[in-house]
Design a protein around this motif. Structure first.
Motif, short mmCIF file in Angstrom:
data_model
loop_
_atom_site.label_atom_id
_atom_site.label_comp_id
_atom_site.label_asym_id
_atom_site.label_seq_id
_atom_site.Cartn_x
_atom_site.Cartn_y
_atom_site.Cartn_z
N TYR A 112 0.82 -1.21 0.00
CA TYR A 112 0.00 0.00 0.00
C TYR A 112 0.86 1.26 0.00
O TYR A 112 0.60 2.19 -0.78
N ASP B 126 -3.14 -6.60 -1.98
CA ASP B 126 -4.07 -5.46 -1.85
C ASP B 126 -4.82 -5.56 -0.53
O ASP B 126 -4.64 -6.50 0.24
N VAL B 127 -5.65 -4.57 -0.27
CA VAL B 127 -6.41 -4.51 0.98
C VAL B 127 -7.27 -5.75 1.16
O VAL B 127 -7.31 -6.35 2.24
#
Length: 111
Positions: free
Chosen positions: A35, A67-68
């Motif tokens: 991120y 990713d998240v």
């Protein structure tokens, strides 16, 4: 912020408590590295001057937590909590990460 599988007294005063699945702290911080890279929030002059192997570490982090959503799935957290953690970490000028390991995590620490 407190990151711990268990809700401890420390979590009571935290702005954000993340009850991650045991053993997934590396996943959380891999996701954070990805991120911070993607949001251009890293100090590349510092990285170039004082680290070795950054590109390899980033490649591995992308495999672990790209990713998240992947980070949330692996850690057992809600995606919104992961996103909030990442965003707060990014905008906080100075941070310290502390790991309180030792007797409390030792198989032989208490008898």
């Amino acid at each position: 912020m407190v990151v711990d599988p268990r809700r401890t007294v420390s979590a009571e005063d935290a702005d954000l408590f993340l009850s991650i699945a045991p053993g997934t702290d590396t996943v959380l911080f891999s996701g954070l590295l990805v991120y911070l890279t993607e949001t251009l929030a890293l100090d590349y002059a510092y990285i170039d001057a004082y680290t070795a192997g950054f590109e390899v570490a980033l490649l591995r982090a992308r495999e672990i937590a790209p990713d998240v959503e992947a980070t949330a799935r692996a850690t057992g957290l809600a995606p919104a909590k992961v996103a909030r953690f990442f965003a707060l970490f990014r905008v906080t000028e100075r941070t310290v990460t502390c790991f309180s390991q030792g007797v409390n995590q030792s198989a032989q620490g208490y008898r």
